[in-house]
Motif scaffolding. Structure first.
Motif, short mmCIF file in Angstrom:
data_model
loop_
_atom_site.label_atom_id
_atom_site.label_comp_id
_atom_site.label_asym_id
_atom_site.label_seq_id
_atom_site.Cartn_x
_atom_site.Cartn_y
_atom_site.Cartn_z
N SER A 104 31.03 40.71 39.95
CA SER A 104 32.42 41.21 39.96
C SER A 104 33.38 40.03 40.12
O SER A 104 32.99 38.95 40.58
CB SER A 104 32.63 42.16 41.14
OG SER A 104 32.63 41.42 42.35
N GLY A 105 34.63 40.28 39.76
CA GLY A 105 35.64 39.25 39.92
C GLY A 105 35.82 38.87 41.38
O GLY A 105 35.99 37.69 41.72
N SER A 106 35.77 39.87 42.26
CA SER A 106 35.97 39.59 43.69
C SER A 106 34.92 38.60 44.20
O SER A 106 35.23 37.65 44.92
CB SER A 106 35.85 40.88 44.51
OG SER A 106 36.73 41.85 44.06
N VAL A 109 35.58 35.16 43.04
CA VAL A 109 36.66 34.54 43.82
C VAL A 109 36.09 34.01 45.15
O VAL A 109 36.38 32.88 45.57
CB VAL A 109 37.80 35.56 44.07
CG1 VAL A 109 38.77 35.06 45.14
CG2 VAL A 109 38.53 35.85 42.77
N TYR A 132 46.72 39.26 43.35
CA TYR A 132 45.58 40.15 43.58
C TYR A 132 44.34 39.47 43.03
O TYR A 132 44.29 39.10 41.86
CB TYR A 132 45.76 41.53 42.93
CG TYR A 132 44.53 42.39 43.17
CD1 TYR A 132 44.33 43.00 44.42
CD2 TYR A 132 43.54 42.54 42.20
CE1 TYR A 132 43.18 43.74 44.68
CE2 TYR A 132 42.38 43.29 42.46
CZ TYR A 132 42.22 43.88 43.70
OH TYR A 132 41.08 44.61 43.96
N HIS A 133 43.35 39.28 43.89
CA HIS A 133 42.14 38.60 43.46
C HIS A 133 40.89 39.39 43.80
O HIS A 133 39.79 38.86 43.67
CB HIS A 133 42.06 37.21 44.11
CG HIS A 133 43.21 36.32 43.74
ND1 HIS A 133 43.24 35.57 42.58
CD2 HIS A 133 44.39 36.07 44.37
CE1 HIS A 133 44.39 34.89 42.52
NE2 HIS A 133 45.09 35.19 43.59
N GLY A 134 41.05 40.59 44.29
CA GLY A 134 39.86 41.39 44.58
C GLY A 134 39.92 42.05 45.94
O GLY A 134 40.93 41.95 46.66
N GLU A 186 46.48 33.53 40.04
CA GLU A 186 46.35 34.15 38.73
C GLU A 186 47.32 33.38 37.83
O GLU A 186 48.44 33.07 38.26
CB GLU A 186 46.81 35.60 38.78
CG GLU A 186 45.98 36.52 39.62
CD GLU A 186 46.68 37.87 39.76
OE1 GLU A 186 46.59 38.69 38.85
OE2 GLU A 186 47.32 38.08 40.80
N ASP A 219 42.43 31.80 38.53
CA ASP A 219 41.83 33.13 38.37
C ASP A 219 42.21 33.63 36.98
O ASP A 219 43.35 34.04 36.73
CB ASP A 219 42.36 34.08 39.46
CG ASP A 219 41.72 35.47 39.35
OD1 ASP A 219 41.24 35.83 38.26
OD2 ASP A 219 41.72 36.20 40.36
N VAL A 221 40.65 36.10 35.44
CA VAL A 221 40.00 37.41 35.26
C VAL A 221 40.81 38.28 34.29
O VAL A 221 40.25 38.99 33.46
CB VAL A 221 39.80 38.10 36.63
CG1 VAL A 221 39.44 39.57 36.48
CG2 VAL A 221 38.71 37.38 37.42
N GLN A 222 42.15 38.21 34.38
CA GLN A 222 42.96 39.04 33.48
C GLN A 222 43.54 38.24 32.31
O GLN A 222 43.78 38.80 31.25
CB GLN A 222 44.11 39.68 34.26
CG GLN A 222 43.65 40.72 35.25
CD GLN A 222 44.40 42.04 35.13
OE1 GLN A 222 45.04 42.36 34.13
NE2 GLN A 222 44.30 42.86 36.16
N LYS A 248 35.75 40.64 34.27
CA LYS A 248 36.20 41.79 33.47
C LYS A 248 35.73 41.74 32.01
O LYS A 248 34.67 42.22 31.67
CB LYS A 248 37.72 41.94 33.56
CG LYS A 248 38.18 42.46 34.93
CD LYS A 248 39.59 43.00 34.87
CE LYS A 248 40.19 43.30 36.23
NZ LYS A 248 39.95 44.64 36.72
#
Ligand code: PLP
Length: 401
Positions: A104-106, A109, A132-134, A186, A219, A221-222, A248
């Motif tokens: 998972s992304g969390s 991190v 927001y990072h998880g 992010e 980060d 992730v997005q 993701k």
């Protein structure tokens, strides 16, 4: 049943705004509700479905992998894992080199933060107020504190410091104490509603990190995997991070996987303590095979050019709507990372409902209910753009006071 056994609070929250979606069929840029109603998916789970739902080639890779392998044993070398790690080293900027896999992304991190602490022998992590990072203990502490406080899990001020976005003096103020192991950011804060970094901000943060010997953790992730028109969002802003996190969309939407890619210089713990971080499902072999193809697809130069071209067309369409419907107050856009701010503190909530009634599923930004996240899949084309804009126009008509 979901209300009884899984998540009553979520069902109630969505229920209050009239959204009772149970996803049935799904295909490409579309999801269908249990009754077969078709919705364009502009949420795509924050990027999980970057390449759409049930991408046929990725499903074929997964099925074929499962014909021969299983998750594998994370302690041993595996061809699938090493090939993906090598590809990540090749396709990430600078000297990013080692990959630690997670599910998972969390978790990715957490690995990044632990790596920075080990490498610098400092404990403090600097992050943005509204990042927001998880939702794990560490990842939850490097962003907005609402849920971390709710679970009585806040770390100390010595461990975590938060600064406002786009504020270089605040960043320098904290980094100049030379106590920070890293800054984690992010590239464009998603849950905050995709406010864009001001010119020179991210580069400025990287320079400050260098000056005060802290690491820069991106980060992605997005913002990664082609969404900004480049493979990584951070390179769009001219920054080479010391650690890069992806998740993701790396899964292709079919097998959970995330990765923390670490510069050779800071990955020494992997040699010194091979069991320093252990993740049973991290780098599961079928997921690695899918992710490897995802990276190839997302780095294709023709696709990236198409992302840039279609993002510009979509942006022009939203600008036209903004001119005619002032309820759409601000368009924040970098490629297909798009935040739409409405002229009401709860504007995204009304638009979310109106869009849902008009065949679009788009998500409200969790830290700012006036902003909607708009993230189409990256194979966007003209007919889909026209369809999206027509549906937005109907929703804007319904929401205009
Ligand atoms: C930017 C960012 N980083 C990390 C995460 C955490 O990822 P996961 O939910 O897979 O743990 C998310 C999830 O939304 C995210 O948006």
């Amino acid at each position: 049943m979901a209300r009884k056994y899984v998540c009553p609070g979520k069902i109630d929250t969505f229920g209050q705004i009239g959204i009772d979606l149970v996803i049935g069929k799904r295909e490409g840029p579309y999801i269908f509700d249990a009754d077969g109603k078709k919705l364009i998916d502009l949420h795509i789970n924050g990027g999980v479905f970057n390449l759409g739902h049930r991408h046929p080639e990725l499903i074929a890779i997964l099925v074929s992998a499962l014909g021969k392998t299983d998750i594998g044993n994370h302690h041993f070398a595996s061809e699938a894992r090493v090939l993906l790690a090598r590809k990540l080293a090749e396709k990430t900027p600078g000297d990013l080199h080692y990959t630690v896999f997670a599910a998972s992304g969390s978790e990715a991190v957490d690995i990044a933060v632990k790596t920075a602490r080990w490498a610098t022998k400092r404990r403090q992590i600097v992050s943005l107020d509204k990042g927001y990072h998880g939702s794990t203990g560490i990842s939850g502490n490097v962003g907005d504190y609402k849920n971390i406080d709710y679970f009585l899990s806040r770390g100390t001020k010595e461990e975590y410091a938060h600064v406002p976005f786009n504020d270089l003096p605040a960043m320098e103020n904290i980094l100049s104490r030379e106590e920070a192991a890293a800054v984690i950011m992010e590239t464009i804060p998603a849950t905050y509603g995709f406010p864009l970094p001001e010119d020179g901000y991210l580069k400025g943060v990287k320079e400050l990190c260098h000056k005060y010997r802290s690491l820069y953790i991106a980060d992605e992730v997005q913002t990664g995997l082609g969404r900004t028109g480049n493979l990584w969002g951070v390179t769009t802003f001219g920054v080479i991070p010391d650690i890069l996190i992806t998740g993701k969309g790396l899964s292709g939407g079919v097998y959970p996987i995330s990765a923390t890619v670490i510069s050779e210089k800071y990955g020494g713990w992997l040699t010194e303590n091979g069991f320093g971080h252990v993740s049973t499902f991290g780098g599961a072999e079928p997921g690695c095979q899918v992710a490897s193809r995802v990276l190839d697809i997302c780095s294709d130069s023709a696709l990236l050019a198409s992302v840039r071209r279609h993002a510009a067309i979509l942006g022009e369409g939203f600008a036209d709507l903004k001119g005619r419907y002032p309820f759409l107050k601000e368009i924040r856009q970098c490629g297909l990372v798009i935040g739409l701010k409405y002229d009401d503190p709860l504007g995204a909530v009304s638009m979310c409902k109106a869009l849902y009634e008009n065949g679009i599923w788009a998500m409200i930004a969790g830290f700012d209910y006036s902003v909607m996240q708009c993230k189409p899949w990256i194979f966007l084309d003209r007919p889909l753009i026209d369809d999206i804009l027509a549906r937005f126009e109907e929703a804007l008509k319904a929401c205009t006071p």
